[in-house]
Scaffold this active site. Sequence first.
Site, PDB file in Angstrom:
ATOM      1  N   HIS A 224      66.274 130.674 -22.202  1.00 35.86           N
ATOM      2  CA  HIS A 224      66.141 129.359 -21.555  1.00 35.86           C
ATOM      3  C   HIS A 224      67.483 128.640 -21.418  1.00 35.86           C
ATOM      4  O   HIS A 224      67.574 127.634 -20.707  1.00 35.86           O
ATOM      5  CB  HIS A 224      65.174 128.458 -22.327  1.00 35.86           C
ATOM      6  CG  HIS A 224      63.757 128.958 -22.314  1.00 35.86           C
ATOM      7  ND1 HIS A 224      63.059 129.177 -21.147  1.00 35.86           N
ATOM      8  CD2 HIS A 224      62.909 129.293 -23.323  1.00 35.86           C
ATOM      9  CE1 HIS A 224      61.850 129.623 -21.439  1.00 35.86           C
ATOM     10  NE2 HIS A 224      61.730 129.709 -22.759  1.00 35.86           N
TER      11      HIS A 224
ATOM     12  N   HIS B 180      57.498 133.117 -21.312  1.00 31.69           N
ATOM     13  CA  HIS B 180      58.063 132.012 -20.545  1.00 31.69           C
ATOM     14  C   HIS B 180      59.134 132.513 -19.582  1.00 31.69           C
ATOM     15  O   HIS B 180      59.901 133.423 -19.921  1.00 31.69           O
ATOM     16  CB  HIS B 180      58.678 130.980 -21.489  1.00 31.69           C
ATOM     17  CG  HIS B 180      57.722 130.490 -22.544  1.00 31.69           C
ATOM     18  ND1 HIS B 180      57.669 131.027 -23.816  1.00 31.69           N
ATOM     19  CD2 HIS B 180      56.772 129.522 -22.497  1.00 31.69           C
ATOM     20  CE1 HIS B 180      56.727 130.409 -24.521  1.00 31.69           C
ATOM     21  NE2 HIS B 180      56.163 129.501 -23.746  1.00 31.69           N
TER      22      HIS B 180
ATOM     23  N   ASP C 289      55.763 136.858 -27.142  1.00 34.21           N
ATOM     24  CA  ASP C 289      54.786 135.767 -27.087  1.00 34.21           C
ATOM     25  C   ASP C 289      53.727 136.019 -26.008  1.00 34.21           C
ATOM     26  O   ASP C 289      52.873 135.171 -25.755  1.00 34.21           O
ATOM     27  CB  ASP C 289      55.457 134.384 -26.928  1.00 34.21           C
ATOM     28  CG  ASP C 289      56.651 134.375 -26.004  1.00 34.21           C
ATOM     29  OD1 ASP C 289      56.847 135.364 -25.270  1.00 34.21           O
ATOM     30  OD2 ASP C 289      57.388 133.368 -25.996  1.00 34.21           O
TER      31      ASP C 289
END
Length: 341
Positions: A159, A197, A284
């Site tokens: 990120h 993500h 995840d």
Amino acid sequence: MLTLYSDSHRLQHGRSELIDGTLKPCFETPSRADMVLAAVRERDLGDVIHPRRHGLAPILRVHDEGYVRFLETAWQRWTALGRDCDALPKMWQIRRLRETVPEQVEGQLCYYSMDCGTPITAGTWQAATAAADAALTGAERLIGGERAVFALTRPPGHHAASDYCGGYCFFNNAAIAAQALRDHGMRRVAVLDVDYHHGNGTQDIFYRRSDVLFLSIHGDPRTEYPFFLGHADEKGEDEGLGYNFNFPLAAGSCVSTWFFALDCALEQIARFGADALVVSLGVDTFRGDPISRFQLETPDFTTLGARLAGLKLPTLFCLEGGYAVGPIGDNVANVLCGFEA
Ligand code: Q9C
Ligand code: ZN
């Protein structure tokens, strides 16, 4: 497979992140890396070695100098204000606000952060540089002819863009490694991000380049973090047009949908003619993950490893997310063992 690991990750131990309107204990904890290391040892994956220090030069190939200096000094400047709690931002440079770098740490924290879940603590700088060193040592080993290396990177990286932290990430370990591979003779590098993500930081760093292909399979940003990047129509710009692939999948998507997207991504990597592969390895996507909504089971991670091995490329794995702490070790080790099998 060789593993790069440093105890310095423990120095990143945030107290809390903002979730659903309240400060909750951080999901991104030292125990995550401890569990992964224990599984790597238990499975006899191979040697675990300490990363070599690479200094700031290879980090600055990817990250903005102002941002790097901010991270280096933030804690000391924050505590000089008489505070002894983690540093979290309280506003953002949103639409139509001026893009000027504030003079003091309080404002700079807002300028250089993407969210309110990425606390800067006393040991953030040391932990983040050690993680980058693990990724860089991994890249170095690939250049030296190793088939595959696992950089047990914590804090994670995908990120983080050139000039901001967010999503528990400070330095973009995978991007730093990909750039190092380029700088040491690999002509084309693919970065495949399988974390739940979207890897907004990595995408942003390579968005205008054709020498690094970026692909990400993730929860659809129309409903999932990080919301503002990771949509299917983001294909790259300028030189980089056609070298960015997003595979957003609806939250709750089933395992076969996920593996179909993986096959599409692998096909693009083969077409690209990569000399090396960097995998942003978040687990995840696991059904039991507390903050994510895909449905992979522990044995599915073995299948993932085996499919990645099918590309027959020198491969560097960098750890990203995965917050079901009990199973995280087995999930990660399954990918690595599936790759080796
Ligand atoms: N309710 C990584 O996996 N917060 N970062 C989500 C969900 C941020 C995840 C809140 C999640 C960041 C490396
Ligand atoms: Zn994630």
